[in-house]
Design a protein around this motif. Sequence first.
Motif, PDB file in Angstrom:
ATOM      1  N   UNK A  82      61.030  48.796 -69.400  1.00 43.80           N
ATOM      2  CA  UNK A  82      61.650  48.023 -68.313  1.00 43.80           C
ATOM      3  C   UNK A  82      60.576  47.302 -67.507  1.00 43.80           C
ATOM      4  N   UNK A  83      59.845  46.414 -68.152  1.00 47.91           N
ATOM      5  CA  UNK A  83      58.720  45.719 -67.524  1.00 47.91           C
ATOM      6  C   UNK A  83      59.131  44.832 -66.350  1.00 47.91           C
ATOM      7  N   UNK A  84      60.405  44.409 -66.331  1.00 40.44           N
ATOM      8  CA  UNK A  84      60.855  43.470 -65.303  1.00 40.44           C
ATOM      9  C   UNK A  84      61.980  44.052 -64.450  1.00 40.44           C
ATOM     10  N   UNK A  85      62.030  45.349 -64.333  1.00 42.23           N
ATOM     11  CA  UNK A  85      63.122  46.004 -63.616  1.00 42.23           C
ATOM     12  C   UNK A  85      63.269  45.447 -62.206  1.00 42.23           C
ATOM     13  N   UNK A  86      64.493  45.022 -61.879  1.00 46.19           N
ATOM     14  CA  UNK A  86      64.873  44.525 -60.553  1.00 46.19           C
ATOM     15  C   UNK A  86      64.266  43.175 -60.195  1.00 46.19           C
ATOM     16  N   UNK A  87      63.611  42.509 -61.135  1.00 45.81           N
ATOM     17  CA  UNK A  87      63.091  41.166 -60.861  1.00 45.81           C
ATOM     18  C   UNK A  87      64.182  40.131 -61.130  1.00 45.81           C
ATOM     19  N   UNK A  88      64.241  39.095 -60.319  1.00 41.09           N
ATOM     20  CA  UNK A  88      65.203  38.010 -60.481  1.00 41.09           C
ATOM     21  C   UNK A  88      64.481  36.791 -61.035  1.00 41.09           C
ATOM     22  N   UNK A  89      65.002  36.249 -62.142  1.00 35.11           N
ATOM     23  CA  UNK A  89      64.289  35.189 -62.858  1.00 35.11           C
ATOM     24  C   UNK A  89      65.256  34.096 -63.306  1.00 35.11           C
ATOM     25  N   UNK A  90      64.869  32.851 -63.102  1.00 32.37           N
ATOM     26  CA  UNK A  90      65.608  31.692 -63.589  1.00 32.37           C
ATOM     27  C   UNK A  90      64.895  31.139 -64.812  1.00 32.37           C
ATOM     28  N   UNK A  91      65.628  30.942 -65.905  1.00 34.91           N
ATOM     29  CA  UNK A  91      65.084  30.329 -67.118  1.00 34.91           C
ATOM     30  C   UNK A  91      65.842  29.041 -67.382  1.00 34.91           C
ATOM     31  N   UNK A  92      65.199  27.902 -67.196  1.00 36.08           N
ATOM     32  CA  UNK A  92      65.885  26.636 -67.444  1.00 36.08           C
ATOM     33  C   UNK A  92      65.963  26.377 -68.948  1.00 36.08           C
ATOM     34  N   UNK A  93      66.990  25.644 -69.363  1.00 34.24           N
ATOM     35  CA  UNK A  93      67.141  25.329 -70.782  1.00 34.24           C
ATOM     36  C   UNK A  93      67.262  26.579 -71.632  1.00 34.24           C
ATOM     37  N   UNK A 118      65.391  38.542 -73.689  1.00 30.23           N
ATOM     38  CA  UNK A 118      64.300  39.517 -73.652  1.00 30.23           C
ATOM     39  C   UNK A 118      64.068  40.024 -72.234  1.00 30.23           C
ATOM     40  N   UNK A 119      64.181  39.126 -71.262  1.00 30.82           N
ATOM     41  CA  UNK A 119      64.000  39.522 -69.867  1.00 30.82           C
ATOM     42  C   UNK A 119      65.149  40.416 -69.397  1.00 30.82           C
ATOM     43  N   UNK A 120      66.358  40.131 -69.870  1.00 32.71           N
ATOM     44  CA  UNK A 120      67.497  41.002 -69.564  1.00 32.71           C
ATOM     45  C   UNK A 120      67.248  42.415 -70.077  1.00 32.71           C
ATOM     46  N   UNK A 121      66.755  42.504 -71.319  1.00 31.19           N
ATOM     47  CA  UNK A 121      66.496  43.817 -71.916  1.00 31.19           C
ATOM     48  C   UNK A 121      65.436  44.590 -71.140  1.00 31.19           C
ATOM     49  N   UNK A 122      64.541  43.853 -70.488  1.00 37.79           N
ATOM     50  CA  UNK A 122      63.462  44.493 -69.732  1.00 37.79           C
ATOM     51  C   UNK A 122      63.842  44.742 -68.282  1.00 37.79           C
ATOM     52  N   UNK A 123      65.130  44.612 -67.951  1.00 38.92           N
ATOM     53  CA  UNK A 123      65.621  45.018 -66.642  1.00 38.92           C
ATOM     54  C   UNK A 123      65.753  43.934 -65.600  1.00 38.92           C
ATOM     55  N   UNK A 124      65.491  42.671 -65.975  1.00 41.06           N
ATOM     56  CA  UNK A 124      65.549  41.581 -64.998  1.00 41.06           C
ATOM     57  C   UNK A 124      66.990  41.107 -64.764  1.00 41.06           C
ATOM     58  N   UNK A 125      67.202  40.506 -63.604  1.00 43.43           N
ATOM     59  CA  UNK A 125      68.408  39.735 -63.336  1.00 43.43           C
ATOM     60  C   UNK A 125      68.079  38.302 -63.733  1.00 43.43           C
TER      61      UNK A 125
END
Length: 262
Positions: free
Chosen positions: A1-12, A24-31
């Motif tokens: 969970x490298x990105x747990x609780x982090x919020x990230x926008x991915x354009x395109x 991949x970011x979802x799997x690592x715990x990100x929003x």
Amino acid sequence: MKLKDKAILVTGSSQGIGLAVGLAMLREGAQVVFHSEKPMSKCGEVIKAIGTPNAFYVQADLSKEGEARRLVQVASERYGPLDALVNNVGTFREPELLAVAKKDFEAIFSLNVWSALEATQEYVRINQKAGRGGRILFSSSLNGTRSEPGHTLYDASKGALNALTRQLALELAQLGFTTAAVAPGLIETPLTDFGMKSDPAVREAIRKQIPIQRIGTIEDVAEWYVFLASDAAKYATGQVVAVDGGLDAQQMAFRPIAHSER
């Protein structure tokens, strides 16, 4: 969970590399906020991801003035100030060199470069108001440093993104923001056929030019974004990371070695 609780926008991020990065970011715990210019009803893989509370979708045409700014605003309203912004949206469609017109230049640079800068400006403004910094990532390309026939505007736009990655690292360091870019080589996506699927001989000729002897997959690239968005990469800024199977290390493919050289 490298990105747990982090919020990230991915354009395109409705297909190809952007989709793989978002998943991949979802799997690592990100929003994760996914995005494309299409209605969500036409983004089948994104619809599957939206079934979780950690995923959200925004439709926006980033070739239009102000839409990148609006996209960041909506994403920030959904999950609060973002921990990372991934400027991934882009296109490579262009005429042959002598047919290139100003409108073609403006279309490529508006989407590939200006939308990334506009999104970054709004991201910095919002996070500054919240008293925090963040991570800014760009999808560059090996074409930003190694040119390819028929891609005059695309290659120039990716070179601009490389320069922007370095420049913003300096401009924003004191504000708490870091930058990085991922520069993939040839990656198999819906946008990069080049005859690889329809002509086995073409596919084999392309494969043989890659030192690793394999055409890249979106999964080969996605984990680099995860790492660069994570706290493990917090001391790196202004870097352009080539993920290319060794293409950047190679001067030319299949050069015969003369007997006198041995």
